[in-house]
Design an enzyme around this catalytic site. Structure first.
Site, short mmCIF file in Angstrom:
data_model
loop_
_atom_site.label_atom_id
_atom_site.label_comp_id
_atom_site.label_asym_id
_atom_site.label_seq_id
_atom_site.Cartn_x
_atom_site.Cartn_y
_atom_site.Cartn_z
N ASP A 9 0.82 -1.22 0.00
CA ASP A 9 0.00 0.00 0.00
C ASP A 9 0.85 1.26 0.00
O ASP A 9 0.42 2.30 0.51
CB ASP A 9 -0.96 0.02 1.20
CG ASP A 9 -1.81 -1.23 1.28
OD1 ASP A 9 -2.41 -1.59 0.26
OD2 ASP A 9 -1.84 -1.86 2.36
N HIS A 37 -4.65 -2.22 -6.20
CA HIS A 37 -4.08 -0.88 -6.28
C HIS A 37 -5.01 0.01 -7.10
O HIS A 37 -5.72 -0.46 -7.98
CB HIS A 37 -2.66 -0.87 -6.83
CG HIS A 37 -2.49 -1.59 -8.13
ND1 HIS A 37 -2.35 -2.95 -8.21
CD2 HIS A 37 -2.42 -1.13 -9.39
CE1 HIS A 37 -2.20 -3.31 -9.47
NE2 HIS A 37 -2.25 -2.22 -10.22
#
EC number: 6.3.4.4
Length: 431
Positions: free
Chosen positions: A13, A41
């Site tokens: 992340d 993502h």
């Protein structure tokens, strides 16, 4: 020849998708090499928000090839659904290629993942319950089903029967759960394979041909190095190798890799269980989580938040051979009176400079912080380091000093035009 690998330096992340999207503008091919649909993502481009799980970022651009390498575990149902959603946003997917050697995630992998996690109780790892670990287990045990098998009806039927028989015995005898039906899985997943057939090929040939022609090839790692099964916080890790998996997971030799770009956030986040030395459990952590919209792309779970940990990122730099750094989300820290950087750990009065393998040892460590003044100014329109207020600029400079690596880009917001380039990585590989 010009090849660049993008890796996350923390627990995932970090904004790799954004950086991949940004750097892919100079690439002819974009390839993933490990992980599965547990690695979501988000990309902001062309006024749209694209949420990707399996498909590489290059799929958004028709002139580029997007490759899912042999090291990726592919959930056909998830991939077919993702391609359908992209089609609704005007992305055809015609430039996608899938390795015929990539292993397939099937419903029994997902069920086993959930049962194993539940059985661990308080000792759970914190998986996304998407069957990633069990699929890699079958791969290592040499009983996995690959994309090439999925396309061959006879082979798929034979191997699915053998695997499901073994898995159903495990479900019933070990977990006191119900068995799964062969016919349901076989018919559904064979059809998924037929829908994906047009994309399947030997992607190692595709990638090596592109490299040998001197084209720019970008390799996109999933998760982060601290989730690497060998180099991360084992056992609280993923089942693949974000750190060095590109050569085996894409089928290219190590001699063909030119640059390794590490991506980090200006703070740290983590989803799931496991050690987190700089974790913030107070209102500062809540402030950063809300300002950074720190909730998992795939799971929606709130991410754990902490200060930037230079010990972690130095470890990642070393084990992955990182040559350049992209620092994201600096703007998220705007509004804090003070910001901190963990420069080392302390255990029993002794300074610890390197990330330990033993989680027991790590649990006895406390972070050693450098405290710097924060900033209140809006930095979301900054285009150069000089545009940043002095305190923000000093924070960025101190991070690069501690890591001993050159800063390639810095980001002050989620959009592509908020990623600022100090040096073009494609110029570096062309030298």
């Amino acid at each position: 020849m010009g090849t660049v690998v993008i890796v996350g330096t923390q627990w995932g992340d970090e904004g790799k998708g954004k950086i991949t999207d940004f750097l892919s503008q100079g690439a002819k091919v974009v390839s993933r090499y490990q992980g599965g649909d547990n690695a979501g993502h988000t990309i902001h481009a062309n006024g749209e928000v694209y949420k990707l799980r399996l498909v590489p970022s290059g799929v958004l651009y028709p002139h580029q090839l997007s490759v899912i390498g042999n090291g990726v575990v592919v959930n056909p149902k998830s991939l077919v659904g993702e391609l359908a959603r992209l089609a609704e946003q005007g992305v055809t997917g015609e430039n996608l290629r899938i390795s015929d050697r990539a292993h397939v995630i099937l419903p029994y992998h997902i069920k086993l993942d959930k049962l194993q996690e539940a059985a661990k109780g308080a000792d759970k790892i914190g998986t996304t319950n998407r069957g990633i670990g069990p699929a890699y287990m079958d791969k290592a045990a040499r009983v996995g089903i690959r994309m090439a098998d999925l396309l061959d009806k006879e082979i798929f039927e034979e191997r699915l029967k053998a695997n499901l028989k073994a898995k159903n015995e495990e479900f019933v005898k070990v977990y006191d759960s119900t068995p799964m039906n062969f016919d349901d899985i076989f018919e559904e997943y064979y059809q998924y394979g037929q829908q994906l057939k047009q994309y399947v090929c030997d992607t190692s040939i595709v990638l090596n041909d592109a490299i040998d022609k001197g084209e720019h090839v970008l390799f996109e790692g999933a998760q982060g190095i601290m989730l690497d099964i060998d180099q991360g916080t084992y056992p609280f890790v993923t089942s693949s190798n974000p750190a060095g998996g590109v050569t085996v997971g894409a089928g290219v030799g190590a001699s063909k890799i030119d640059r390794v770009v590490g991506v980090a956030k200006a703070y740290t986040s983590r989803v799931g269980d496991g050690p987190f030395p700089t974790e913030l459990l107070d209102k500062t952590g809540d402030f950063i989580r809300n300002a950074g919209h720190e909730f998992g792309t795939v799971t929606g779970r709130p991410r754990r938040i902490g200060w930037f940990d230079a010990v972690v990122v130095r470890h990642s730099r070393r084990v992955a051979g990182i040559t350049d750094l992209c620092l994201n989300s600096i703007d998220v820290l705007t509004g804090l009176d003070k910001v901190k950087i963990c420069v080392a750990y302390e255990r029993d009065g002794e300074r610890v400079e390197n990330y330990p393998a033993s989680l027991k040892f790590l649990s006895e460590c406390k972070p050693v912080y450098e405290e710097l003044p924060g900033w209140q100014e809006d930095i979301t329109k900054a285009k150069t380091l000089d545009d940043l207020p002095e305190n923000a600029r000093r924070y960025v400079e101190r991070i690069t000093e501690l890591l001993g690596v050159d800063l390639l880009t810095f980001s002050v917001g989620p959009d592509r035009d908020q990623t600022n380039v100090l040096e073009n990585v494609w110029d570096k590989v062309s030298r």
